[in-house]
Enzyme design. Structure first.
Site, PDB file in Angstrom:
ATOM      1  N   CYS A 365       0.835  -1.200   0.000  1.00 55.67           N
ATOM      2  CA  CYS A 365       0.000   0.000   0.000  1.00 55.67           C
ATOM      3  C   CYS A 365       0.872   1.253   0.000  1.00 55.67           C
ATOM      4  CB  CYS A 365      -0.924  -0.006   1.218  1.00 55.67           C
ATOM      5  SG  CYS A 365      -1.916   1.477   1.338  1.00 55.67           S
ATOM      6  N   CYS A 368      -0.467   4.136   2.177  1.00 62.79           N
ATOM      7  CA  CYS A 368      -0.263   4.003   3.618  1.00 62.79           C
ATOM      8  C   CYS A 368       1.207   4.204   3.980  1.00 62.79           C
ATOM      9  CB  CYS A 368      -0.677   2.625   4.114  1.00 62.79           C
ATOM     10  SG  CYS A 368      -2.109   1.940   3.298  1.00 62.79           S
ATOM     11  N   ASP A 369       2.093   3.532   3.273  1.00 65.17           N
ATOM     12  CA  ASP A 369       3.486   3.446   3.728  1.00 65.17           C
ATOM     13  C   ASP A 369       4.452   4.341   2.955  1.00 65.17           C
ATOM     14  OD1 ASP A 369       2.527   1.512   5.425  1.00 65.17           O
ATOM     15  OD2 ASP A 369       2.931  -0.120   4.026  1.00 65.17           O
TER      16      ASP A 369
END
Ligand SMILES: Cc1cc2nc3c(=O)[nH]c(=O)nc-3n(C[C@H](O)[C@H](O)[C@H](O)COP(=O)(O)OP(=O)(O)OC[C@H]3O[C@@H](n4cnc5c(N)ncnc54)[C@H](O)[C@@H]3O)c2cc1C
Length: 566
Positions: A365, A368-369
């Protein structure tokens, strides 16, 4: 006609006196003392120090419950409580960790009054729902709320912080920072607009938040936009249970409830499903460009107007019957029908080291990261729309990204591929990641050229994988729902599965796998369920329900969408 000043002022003066009298009475009835400690720098008698003194003395005149002590910053008490800047006001520091950095002037006078009342009462006054959230906090939280005297929204956020710090003095410390008095801190936190709240140096709220939303942001250490109260019910009975809170499930929830079906949506993870992981959506009608998380918030807020959502709860078992029994990780449900909107999850690469370094440099992701890899070197594995979109997203975040694709041509849309070229993002064609190596974190990847059969090692801080999705059909498989050759749920054109009373919608059915198709399928499935439930056909077919019962062979009920239209 102009009024004489005296005529006009008298009622105001009377109202003020009545208000002060009321305040005095309120303070007098308070069970606790309110000790205030003001710390100032030697010779630092600036406007903030003077204002701070003025405000606390004005309150002191109202009640003997408030006591004030003033010290210089070099006093041993300043060292004891870690006070370093002038002026800093500590409120009952033997019991709470609450400090004002600056002066509670202007709008902040309201926050200060609220602080005096809450401390005097010795109660946070938070709602039961907030209490249930704050109870779950089990590690320290250092909260900073940035405010200014001219901000009318700030007191709401300050009061949220106060309630949290009073409710959990064991773990929650609060600093109210006036950005005019402490521009250095405001700069350090890039708090250019107020109110802004940080916990443990993580931004948890921009703007004033509803109390429960603030508490849940504080618990999760990330900004929340929606609060869904937790249910304590052991057993819930519904007409329709929707498994999955992605676009398909949320839409089905709206349509079903609006048809009059008592419905619950269960989501094991993040509401919004895959959309919550999508950086930007550009093909959902009504929005030229919208962040995935924003779209999710809009959908969830809409769904909550109608349907009960149980988040953070996984459906474990379904026992078909009348009623259908369902066990989740939290409780039991009895339902007449089920909609499986369980969507899809990312595919694993299968490379050596992938599992070992998952979450330690291997990610599925970018949204997200990605920010964790700013200025670092990563490989993005894949050649479809997701891989290219995510590579572009990483590039825009300042990550040094290289795309690795096992073929000599991308599967992604031309418009995306052109953006790769335009931004000069390198692509390794005909290349496969065979191994991911490192110690605590990813350090290298082993790359295999499937044309020359050569293998090479390259330095890497991270490996992002976007090579496609597989349907989440564990539950379906467990209860004997038929799957097609690709492993998706087999269904008729009205979203019925082979098991009576169990339906499907969205990516778990295969097909186009888009947000707009998932919402459409969710709506259609909910309408089928409504029609089947009020139609004697549904009862009859429960005895002989099968994949032959396609929509075309259904009796025309004449109800076509009538009940759900408006
Ligand atoms: C990176 C990325 C970018 C994308 N970009 C776009 C785009 O730009 N435009 C577009 O139209 N589409 C895009 N998509 C695809 C789109 O997001 C999906 O088609 C859509 O989300 C499918 O919706 P769904 O409700 O069927 O399933 P999902 O979104 O997968 O939601 C299913 C939900 O069910 C939950 N669930 C599963 N099993 C259980 C269980 N046992 N108990 C409780 N809950 C369970 C899951 O946690 C999940 O939240 C993208 C997808 C990804 C991953």
């Amino acid at each position: 006609m102009a009024m004489a000043p005296d005529d006009n002022d008298q009622p105001n003066a009377e109202a003020e006196q009545a208000f002060l009298k009321q305040l005095r009475q309120t303070f007098d009835q308070m069970p606790r003392e309110i000790p205030l400690y003001l710390f100032v720098g030697r010779g630092q008698d600036d406007v903030f120090v003077q204002a701070c003194r003025q405000v606390v003395r004005a309150f002191r005149q109202l009640t003997s419950k408030i006591t004030i002590k003033e010290y210089y910053l070099d006093h041993e008490l300043a060292a004891k409580w870690g006070v370093e800047s002038s002026p800093t006001l500590l409120i009952d520091p033997e019991h709470y960790n609450i400090r004002w950095m600056g002066a509670p002037m202007g709008e902040e006078g309201r926050s200060f009054l609220e602080a005096m009342i809450l401390i005097g009462a010795g109660k946070s006054g938070m709602s039961e729902q907030s209490h249930a959230v704050v109870k779950q906090i089990d590690t320290p939280r250092q909260v900073k709320v940035f405010v200014s005297p001219t901000c009318p929204y700030c007191p709401q956020q300050v009061v949220n912080g106060l309630r949290a710090a009073i409710e959990r003095p064991d773990l929650i410390a609060l600093e109210i920072v006036d950005i005019q008095s402490r521009p250095d801190l405001a700069d350090q936190y890039s708090a250019q607009s107020v109110p802004q709240a940080f916990a443990n140096d993580v931004l948890i709220g921009q703007g004033a938040q509803q109390e429960e939303v603030f508490m849940s942001s504080l618990l999760k250490l990330e900004p929340q936009t929606i609060f869904i109260p937790e249910s304590t019910a052991e057993m819930v009975e519904v007409d329709l249970l929707v498994v999955g809170g992605g676009p398909a499930g949320l839409t089905a929830g709206i349509y079903a409830e609006r048809s009059g079906l008592k419905t619950a949506v269960i989501e094991r993870d993040t509401l919004g499903g895959q959309v919550a992981l999508t950086p930007v959506v550009e093909n959902y009608p009504g929005f030229t460009q919208v962040g995935g998380k924003t779209l999710v918030d809009i959908m969830v807020t809409h769904a909550l107007q109608y349907v009960n959502i149980f988040q953070g709860e996984q459906v474990l078992d379904i026992t078909p019957g009348e009623p259908i029994e369902v066990n989740t990780t939290r409780r039991k449900f009895r339902t007449k029908t089920i909609l499986l909107a369980t969507g899809a999850t990312h595919k694993n690469l299968g490379a050596a080291g992938e599992k070992q370094f998952s979450g330690r440099g291997v990610s599925y992701c970018a949204t997200c990261d990605g920010p964790l890899f700013k200025g670092r070197k990563v490989f993005m594995v894949g050649g479809g729309n997701s891989a290219v979109t995510e590579a572009l997203h990483l590039f825009n975040m300042g990550v040094s990204v290289t795309l690795v694709h096992r073929r000599d041509k991308l599967r992604a849309q031309d418009v995306l591929a052109q953006q790769l070229e335009y931004n000069g993002i390198p692509i390794l064609w005909n290349t496969e990641v065979k191994e991911i190596k490192g110690d605590e974190r990813v350090k290298k990847v082993v790359l295999y050229d499937n044309q020359t059969h050569e293998t090479a090692e390259a330095d890497a801080d991270g490996v992002f994988i976007a090579i496609g999705y597989q349907p989440s059909v564990e539950l379906a498989r467990k209860i004997g729902i038929e799957l097609n050759a690709e492993g998706y749920i087999k269904h008729d054109s009205a979203h019925r599965t082979n098991i009576p009373g169990i339906y499907s919608a969205g990516d778990v059915e295969g097909g186009y796998k888009q947000i707009v198709t998932a919402t459409g399928q969710g709506a259609a499935a909910a309408m089928t369920i409504f029609e089947d439930m009020i139609n004697p056909y549904w009862k009859r077919s429960k005895a002989s329900h099968g994949m032959n019962n396609v929509a075309g062979t259904m009796p025309n009920t004449g109800l076509q969408h009538e009940a759900t239209r408006n």
